[in-house]
Design a protein around this motif. Sequence first.
Motif, PDB file in Angstrom:
ATOM      1  N   GLY A  63       0.787  -1.219   0.000  1.00  0.00           N
ATOM      2  CA  GLY A  63       0.000   0.000   0.000  1.00  0.00           C
ATOM      3  C   GLY A  63       0.817   1.265   0.000  1.00  0.00           C
ATOM      4  N   TYR A  64       2.129   1.170   0.023  1.00  0.00           N
ATOM      5  CA  TYR A  64       2.995   2.342  -0.026  1.00  0.00           C
ATOM      6  C   TYR A  64       3.687   2.393  -1.384  1.00  0.00           C
ATOM      7  CZ  TYR A  64       2.329   3.113   4.964  1.00  0.00           C
ATOM      8  OH  TYR A  64       1.780   3.373   6.181  1.00  0.00           O
ATOM      9  N   ILE A  65       3.951   3.612  -1.836  1.00  0.00           N
ATOM     10  CA  ILE A  65       4.528   3.799  -3.154  1.00  0.00           C
ATOM     11  C   ILE A  65       5.588   4.885  -3.098  1.00  0.00           C
ATOM     12  CG2 ILE A  65       2.769   5.498  -3.848  1.00  0.00           C
ATOM     13  CD1 ILE A  65       2.879   4.307  -6.646  1.00  0.00           C
ATOM     14  N   ASN A  66       6.611   4.723  -3.899  1.00  0.00           N
ATOM     15  CA  ASN A  66       7.696   5.694  -3.971  1.00  0.00           C
ATOM     16  C   ASN A  66       7.386   6.698  -5.080  1.00  0.00           C
ATOM     17  OD1 ASN A  66      10.194   6.909  -3.542  1.00  0.00           O
ATOM     18  ND2 ASN A  66      11.164   5.669  -5.128  1.00  0.00           N
ATOM     19  N   VAL A  67       7.143   7.965  -4.693  1.00  0.00           N
ATOM     20  CA  VAL A  67       6.798   9.015  -5.640  1.00  0.00           C
ATOM     21  C   VAL A  67       7.884  10.078  -5.617  1.00  0.00           C
ATOM     22  CG1 VAL A  67       5.091  10.760  -6.275  1.00  0.00           C
ATOM     23  CG2 VAL A  67       4.337   8.588  -5.303  1.00  0.00           C
ATOM     24  N   ALA A  68       8.358  10.462  -6.792  1.00  0.00           N
ATOM     25  CA  ALA A  68       9.409  11.474  -6.887  1.00  0.00           C
ATOM     26  C   ALA A  68       8.963  12.774  -6.233  1.00  0.00           C
ATOM     27  CB  ALA A  68       9.751  11.730  -8.361  1.00  0.00           C
ATOM     28  N   GLY A  69       9.819  13.343  -5.410  1.00  0.00           N
ATOM     29  CA  GLY A  69       9.520  14.586  -4.733  1.00  0.00           C
ATOM     30  C   GLY A  69       8.754  14.422  -3.438  1.00  0.00           C
ATOM     31  N   GLY A  71       8.757  11.072  -1.787  1.00  0.00           N
ATOM     32  CA  GLY A  71       9.304   9.926  -1.071  1.00  0.00           C
ATOM     33  C   GLY A  71       8.301   8.792  -1.039  1.00  0.00           C
ATOM     34  N   THR A  72       8.328   8.042   0.043  1.00  0.00           N
ATOM     35  CA  THR A  72       7.414   6.911   0.199  1.00  0.00           C
ATOM     36  C   THR A  72       6.126   7.385   0.841  1.00  0.00           C
ATOM     37  OG1 THR A  72       9.271   5.386   0.443  1.00  0.00           O
ATOM     38  CG2 THR A  72       7.113   4.616   1.183  1.00  0.00           C
ATOM     39  N   VAL A  73       5.037   7.266   0.140  1.00  0.00           N
ATOM     40  CA  VAL A  73       3.727   7.699   0.620  1.00  0.00           C
ATOM     41  C   VAL A  73       2.738   6.552   0.476  1.00  0.00           C
ATOM     42  CG1 VAL A  73       4.069  10.161   0.166  1.00  0.00           C
ATOM     43  CG2 VAL A  73       3.238   8.672  -1.647  1.00  0.00           C
ATOM     44  N   GLN A  74       1.629   6.689   1.170  1.00  0.00           N
ATOM     45  CA  GLN A  74       0.611   5.643   1.152  1.00  0.00           C
ATOM     46  C   GLN A  74      -0.412   5.920   0.058  1.00  0.00           C
ATOM     47  OE1 GLN A  74      -1.420   5.146   4.879  1.00  0.00           O
ATOM     48  NE2 GLN A  74      -2.538   3.335   4.229  1.00  0.00           N
ATOM     49  N   VAL A  75      -0.766   4.888  -0.671  1.00  0.00           N
ATOM     50  CA  VAL A  75      -1.822   5.006  -1.677  1.00  0.00           C
ATOM     51  C   VAL A  75      -3.159   5.200  -0.966  1.00  0.00           C
ATOM     52  CG1 VAL A  75      -3.013   3.831  -3.553  1.00  0.00           C
ATOM     53  CG2 VAL A  75      -0.541   3.596  -3.310  1.00  0.00           C
ATOM     54  N   ALA A  76      -3.966   6.138  -1.445  1.00  0.00           N
ATOM     55  CA  ALA A  76      -5.265   6.416  -0.827  1.00  0.00           C
ATOM     56  C   ALA A  76      -6.188   5.210  -0.960  1.00  0.00           C
ATOM     57  CB  ALA A  76      -5.902   7.631  -1.477  1.00  0.00           C
ATOM     58  N   THR A  77      -6.813   4.831   0.130  1.00  0.00           N
ATOM     59  CA  THR A  77      -7.738   3.710   0.107  1.00  0.00           C
ATOM     60  C   THR A  77      -9.045   4.120  -0.566  1.00  0.00           C
ATOM     61  OG1 THR A  77      -8.664   4.272   2.270  1.00  0.00           O
ATOM     62  CG2 THR A  77      -6.734   2.822   2.234  1.00  0.00           C
ATOM     63  N   MET A  78      -9.781   3.147  -1.038  1.00  0.00           N
ATOM     64  CA  MET A  78     -11.049   3.439  -1.691  1.00  0.00           C
ATOM     65  C   MET A  78     -12.065   3.985  -0.703  1.00  0.00           C
ATOM     66  SD  MET A  78     -10.753   3.081  -4.874  1.00  0.00           S
ATOM     67  CE  MET A  78     -12.481   3.162  -5.328  1.00  0.00           C
ATOM     68  N   GLY A  79     -11.961   3.590   0.564  1.00  0.00           N
ATOM     69  CA  GLY A  79     -12.869   4.128   1.568  1.00  0.00           C
ATOM     70  C   GLY A  79     -12.710   5.629   1.731  1.00  0.00           C
ATOM     71  N   ARG A 233      -5.171   6.804 -14.940  1.00  0.00           N
ATOM     72  CA  ARG A 233      -4.199   6.268 -15.899  1.00  0.00           C
ATOM     73  C   ARG A 233      -4.061   7.179 -17.102  1.00  0.00           C
ATOM     74  NH1 ARG A 233      -4.737  -0.330 -16.333  1.00  0.00           N
ATOM     75  NH2 ARG A 233      -4.456  -0.793 -14.122  1.00  0.00           N
ATOM     76  N   ALA A 234      -5.194   7.696 -17.580  1.00  0.00           N
ATOM     77  CA  ALA A 234      -5.148   8.585 -18.746  1.00  0.00           C
ATOM     78  C   ALA A 234      -4.411   9.883 -18.420  1.00  0.00           C
ATOM     79  CB  ALA A 234      -6.563   8.896 -19.219  1.00  0.00           C
ATOM     80  N   ALA A 235      -4.573  10.379 -17.200  1.00  0.00           N
ATOM     81  CA  ALA A 235      -3.932  11.631 -16.794  1.00  0.00           C
ATOM     82  C   ALA A 235      -2.545  11.430 -16.216  1.00  0.00           C
ATOM     83  CB  ALA A 235      -4.818  12.355 -15.783  1.00  0.00           C
ATOM     84  N   GLY A 236      -2.134  10.178 -15.979  1.00  0.00           N
ATOM     85  CA  GLY A 236      -0.836   9.905 -15.366  1.00  0.00           C
ATOM     86  C   GLY A 236      -0.773  10.329 -13.916  1.00  0.00           C
ATOM     87  N   THR A 237      -1.889  10.200 -13.211  1.00  0.00           N
ATOM     88  CA  THR A 237      -1.966  10.649 -11.829  1.00  0.00           C
ATOM     89  C   THR A 237      -2.210   9.469 -10.885  1.00  0.00           C
ATOM     90  OG1 THR A 237      -4.347  11.105 -12.067  1.00  0.00           O
ATOM     91  CG2 THR A 237      -2.816  12.932 -12.448  1.00  0.00           C
ATOM     92  N   ILE A 238      -2.032   9.749  -9.613  1.00  0.00           N
ATOM     93  CA  ILE A 238      -2.304   8.766  -8.567  1.00  0.00           C
ATOM     94  C   ILE A 238      -2.780   9.518  -7.333  1.00  0.00           C
ATOM     95  CG2 ILE A 238       0.076   8.785  -7.654  1.00  0.00           C
ATOM     96  CD1 ILE A 238      -0.248   5.763  -7.173  1.00  0.00           C
ATOM     97  N   VAL A 239      -3.675   8.905  -6.576  1.00  0.00           N
ATOM     98  CA  VAL A 239      -4.217   9.537  -5.368  1.00  0.00           C
ATOM     99  C   VAL A 239      -3.490   8.967  -4.165  1.00  0.00           C
ATOM    100  CG1 VAL A 239      -6.304  10.069  -4.066  1.00  0.00           C
ATOM    101  CG2 VAL A 239      -6.453   9.685  -6.531  1.00  0.00           C
ATOM    102  N   VAL A 240      -2.892   9.843  -3.347  1.00  0.00           N
ATOM    103  CA  VAL A 240      -2.100   9.409  -2.214  1.00  0.00           C
ATOM    104  C   VAL A 240      -2.618  10.074  -0.938  1.00  0.00           C
ATOM    105  CG1 VAL A 240      -0.040   9.008  -3.599  1.00  0.00           C
ATOM    106  CG2 VAL A 240      -0.394  11.242  -2.543  1.00  0.00           C
ATOM    107  N   LYS A 241      -2.248   9.485   0.180  1.00  0.00           N
ATOM    108  CA  LYS A 241      -2.596  10.033   1.485  1.00  0.00           C
ATOM    109  C   LYS A 241      -1.447  10.913   1.952  1.00  0.00           C
ATOM    110  CE  LYS A 241      -3.707   8.586   6.213  1.00  0.00           C
ATOM    111  NZ  LYS A 241      -3.807   7.424   7.129  1.00  0.00           N
ATOM    112  N   VAL A 242      -1.764  12.159   2.315  1.00  0.00           N
ATOM    113  CA  VAL A 242      -0.718  13.097   2.705  1.00  0.00           C
ATOM    114  C   VAL A 242      -0.767  13.438   4.182  1.00  0.00           C
ATOM    115  CG1 VAL A 242      -0.477  14.141   0.433  1.00  0.00           C
ATOM    116  CG2 VAL A 242      -2.194  15.036   2.003  1.00  0.00           C
TER     117      VAL A 242
END
Length: 243
Positions: A63-69, A71-79, A233-242
């Motif tokens: 559930g964690y992902i490495n994003v440039a700028g 670091g390691t952040v958590q992918v936002a849950t569907m809930g 996917r079309a926009a090249g984006t991802i939703v993360v928990k900050v």
Amino acid sequence: MSFGDPNNPYGQQQPPQGQPGYGYPQQAPQGVPPQAGYGYPQQGQQPYGVPPQAPGTLQANNGYINVAGLGTVQVATMGRRFGARLIDGLAIGILYAVFSAIGLAGVFGASKSIDDCSGIDPLSPQYQTCVNDAAAQAGGIVAAFFGAIFVFFLITLLYEWLMIAFVGATLGKMALGLKVVKENTGQAPGIGGGFIRWIIPMVGSVLCGIGQLLVYLSPFFDNSGKLQGWHDRAAGTIVVKVK
């Protein structure tokens, strides 16, 4: 003092036990870590033969992902994403109710104006003038109603599009600590990315809202573990928990 073997014909001396010498392994002083030999990576270095993790790489699929700028952040849950969508829907719903009430009030007012002509003799010139005035008033109110719907659509467009484009979050996402970022940079999606992410669900809403619903549920179909919807996917984006 000689340490040689008396039976050794060459008289070669042997070093005392515990002292370094040829054929004996050297021991590092106490408290000093031994140095790594050739072929072994130093501490903090990437192991040889293992490529470094690129941005967007999941960390052990937990559930964690490495994003440039970022670091390691958590992918936002569907809930959380669903909760953010509910908050946004509530805010837009209140706005829609206000515009609808204004439009309906105008329609009822136009109907009342036409009813006011009923007390006038239909054969009199005053009756025709009253009907024409009521029709003009009704036409203006209907135009104002559709104009209000257009303004409402424009507001929802700017709300979802521009807030995601420049801030990376709507009010609902802000409330739940979520942010939409570019997967390869960690920055806000920008004008183009925000518009692509907005327009795909809107196109899907043409089919009685079924397509829009499928777009919002599409993260469940993502087998990469990043919970990316089709619009992400079309926009090249991802939703993360900050937070």
